[in-house]
Design a protein around this motif. Structure first.
Motif, short mmCIF file in Angstrom:
data_model
loop_
_atom_site.label_atom_id
_atom_site.label_comp_id
_atom_site.label_asym_id
_atom_site.label_seq_id
_atom_site.Cartn_x
_atom_site.Cartn_y
_atom_site.Cartn_z
N GLY A 244 0.86 -1.19 0.00
CA GLY A 244 0.00 0.00 0.00
C GLY A 244 0.88 1.23 0.00
O GLY A 244 1.14 1.84 -1.03
N ASN A 245 1.39 1.57 1.20
CA ASN A 245 2.28 2.71 1.34
C ASN A 245 3.72 2.39 0.97
O ASN A 245 4.59 3.25 1.03
CB ASN A 245 2.25 3.23 2.78
CG ASN A 245 1.58 4.57 2.87
OD1 ASN A 245 1.65 5.36 1.92
ND2 ASN A 245 0.94 4.83 3.99
N HIS A 269 -0.35 -5.13 -5.55
CA HIS A 269 -1.29 -4.09 -5.11
C HIS A 269 -2.72 -4.50 -5.42
O HIS A 269 -2.97 -5.34 -6.29
CB HIS A 269 -0.98 -2.77 -5.82
CG HIS A 269 0.30 -2.13 -5.35
ND1 HIS A 269 0.33 -0.99 -4.58
CD2 HIS A 269 1.58 -2.49 -5.54
CE1 HIS A 269 1.59 -0.67 -4.32
NE2 HIS A 269 2.37 -1.56 -4.88
N ASN A 272 -5.79 -0.09 -6.17
CA ASN A 272 -5.02 1.15 -6.04
C ASN A 272 -3.65 0.89 -6.66
O ASN A 272 -2.71 0.44 -6.01
CB ASN A 272 -4.91 1.54 -4.56
CG ASN A 272 -6.27 1.90 -4.00
OD1 ASN A 272 -6.77 3.00 -4.21
ND2 ASN A 272 -6.90 0.95 -3.31
N SER A 289 -7.61 7.38 -3.64
CA SER A 289 -7.69 5.96 -3.29
C SER A 289 -9.13 5.44 -3.45
O SER A 289 -10.09 6.20 -3.31
CB SER A 289 -7.21 5.73 -1.86
OG SER A 289 -8.07 6.38 -0.96
N MET A 297 -4.42 -1.65 2.21
CA MET A 297 -3.60 -1.27 1.05
C MET A 297 -4.30 -0.23 0.17
O MET A 297 -3.90 -0.01 -0.97
CB MET A 297 -3.25 -2.50 0.22
CG MET A 297 -2.75 -3.66 1.09
SD MET A 297 -1.87 -4.96 0.21
CE MET A 297 -3.07 -5.51 -0.97
N ASP A 298 -5.37 0.40 0.70
CA ASP A 298 -6.10 1.40 -0.07
C ASP A 298 -5.38 2.74 0.00
O ASP A 298 -5.78 3.65 0.74
CB ASP A 298 -7.54 1.53 0.44
CG ASP A 298 -8.35 0.27 0.19
OD1 ASP A 298 -7.85 -0.62 -0.54
OD2 ASP A 298 -9.46 0.16 0.74
N VAL A 299 -4.31 2.86 -0.76
CA VAL A 299 -3.47 4.05 -0.73
C VAL A 299 -3.33 4.57 -2.15
O VAL A 299 -2.91 3.82 -3.04
CB VAL A 299 -2.08 3.70 -0.16
CG1 VAL A 299 -1.18 4.93 -0.18
CG2 VAL A 299 -2.18 3.13 1.24
N HIS A 349 -5.38 -9.55 1.94
CA HIS A 349 -4.10 -8.96 1.58
C HIS A 349 -3.12 -10.04 1.11
O HIS A 349 -2.44 -9.88 0.10
CB HIS A 349 -3.50 -8.19 2.77
CG HIS A 349 -4.42 -7.16 3.32
ND1 HIS A 349 -5.48 -7.48 4.15
CD2 HIS A 349 -4.47 -5.81 3.14
CE1 HIS A 349 -6.12 -6.37 4.47
NE2 HIS A 349 -5.54 -5.35 3.86
#
Ligand code: PLP
Length: 425
Positions: A244-245, A269, A272, A289, A297-299, A349
């Protein structure tokens, strides 16, 4: 070799020692801290008797100026007191289960270690940690810092917008932790945290954040990459990181640069998909997002992207990393496929990661043994498991015990005026 200094990705802040970088979070010029050299892995890393032993050997060279061995050893043993098993799924495929800590996600590793390093580095000053959270970070940080001397945590989450399990984990009462249910969105929570950093800080006090840009969370995440290979007899591996980030991936890249034999990384991913598109064709837009089943992981704009680019300049980034984006339907199909083939229950995830390996192998023909980082316990996502498999996962005792613990949470309006009294307490 001398201990690294920590420099900013934007080059215009002074180099500082590890403890200063840890307490600052972000560098004064708004960049992210990076070590100015990479200490090589100790030559006997494969022989470590336990995770805390390995942790000490690997981490000490990065922060030796600030932490004497007799302080660092017990701190790491206390932080890393849960197992991190490497589970074979057949077909040269493994999952590294990082979710056996108290809040059932990999963020416990970084947050627990960072909390103990921080308390030690404070030398009598007081610190308020502010965190906006939409899921796993908040509970890992609250749990990690709870009861650490000199530290208070103020945790903001969007009321009604996290899953019931996640909410339970956020609102249980913990010493030194104030949880605030903000009548607004996650973006409101982030805006409030930013605004709070503009407020005056009393003498003798510090204010910081604990998100994944902090080197104190990043460095400990190198450990489990090393631990995974140390407990296997693999000469080298491909490692797939549900991302994510991009903090987790950045830590893996640092471990590889220190000498860990990782052939390639797969950045897996969800919808996103900025980073896979960047790897594919150099995309440079950061879309807002979107919400998915793998919500941690919604980045839209990964904050560690800048650090990753500095660590792997130019084309080395594309040589070392391969990216892909997985939809929610494909995530559910991946959960079903691994369950039917092996009986393994993967959270959404991890399922994104498993699908990432399948695609990587198909696209490249590379048959190197692959390790997927399993970042969360499936029981944190009962709705997704039910949708994929038609049954709800069993609740582990650590989570069941939360139901009987007292809660402590205050609702607030999404304004700085409403937040202000909680900054001072
Ligand atoms: C935070 C999180 C991720 C993403 O990790 P990054 O370091 O932000 O890339 C993946 N899975 C789970 C379960 C998480 O909590």
């Amino acid at each position: 070799m001398t201990t690294p200094q920590y420099i900013s990705t934007r080059d215009s802040s002074p180099a500082v020692g590890f403890a200063e970088a840890l307490l600052n979070g972000l560098a004064p010029d708004g960049g992210l801290y990076l070590p100015d050299r990479i200490p090589p892995l100790p030559s006997d890393w494969r022989d470590a008797a336990s995770l805390p032993d390995l942790a000490f050997e690997v981490l000490h060279p990065w922060l030796a100026d600030d932490f004497a061995p007799d302080r660092l050893r017990p701190l790491l043993a206390d932080a890393l007191d849960f197992p991190i098993p490497l589970v074979p799924l057949g077909d040269d495929l493994y999952v590294l289960e990082l979710f056996h800590g108290p809040t059932l996600s990999f963020k416990d590793v970084g947050a627990r270690t960072m909390a103990r390093l921080t308390a030690e580095a404070l030398h009598g000053e007081r610190l308020t940690i502010l965190v906006a959270t939409s899921g796993d970070t908040g509970s890992a940080v609250a749990d990690g810092f709870a009861g650490q001397p000199g530290v208070r945590v103020v945790l903001l989450y969007p009321k009604g917008q996290v899953s019931p399990v996640q909410e339970r984990q956020l609102i249980v009462e913990r010493p030194g932790v104030q949880t605030l249910a903000v009548e607004g969105t996650f973006d409101d929570c982030q805006r409030l945290v930013k605004a709070a950093f503009g407020e005056p800080v009393p003498e003798g006090e510090r204010r910081s954040s604990a998100n994944s840009i902090n080197v104190g969370r990043l460095l400990p995440q190198m450990l489990y990459y090393t631990w995974a290979l140390a407990q296997s007899d693999l000469d080298e591996a491909v490692v797939c990181v549900p991302s994510g980030n991009l903090g987790n991936l950045t830590a893996g890249v640092m471990a590889a640069r220190a000498g860990l034999p990782i052939r390639r990384f797969i950045a897996a991913h969800n919808a996103n998909d900025f980073f896979p598109r960047y790897l594919d064709y150099g995309a440079d837009d950061f879309p807002a997002s979107v919400r998915t089943l793998s919500n941690a992981m919604d980045v839209g704009a990964p904050s560690n992207f800048e650090r990753l680019q500095a660590l792997l300049p130019g084309e080395t980034l594309r040589d070392r990393l391969w990216g892909t984006s997985v939809t929610d339907d494909e995530t559910l199909a991946s959960m079903r496929a691994v369950y039917e083939a092996t009986g393994y229950l993967a959270d959404p995830h991890t399922a994104v990661g498993l699908e990432g390996v399948r695609r990587y192998r198909q696209a490249t023909g590379d048959t190197t043994p692959a390790i997927v980082l399993s970042t969360a316990h499936p029981t944190k996502f009962p709705e997704a498991v039910e949708r994929a498999l038609g049954f709800a996962p069993e609740t582990p005792p650590a989570l069941a015990a939360l139901t009987n613990r007292p809660t402590f949470v205050a609702p607030i309006a999404p304004t700085l005026e409403a937040l202000r009294p909680y900054l001072r307490k």
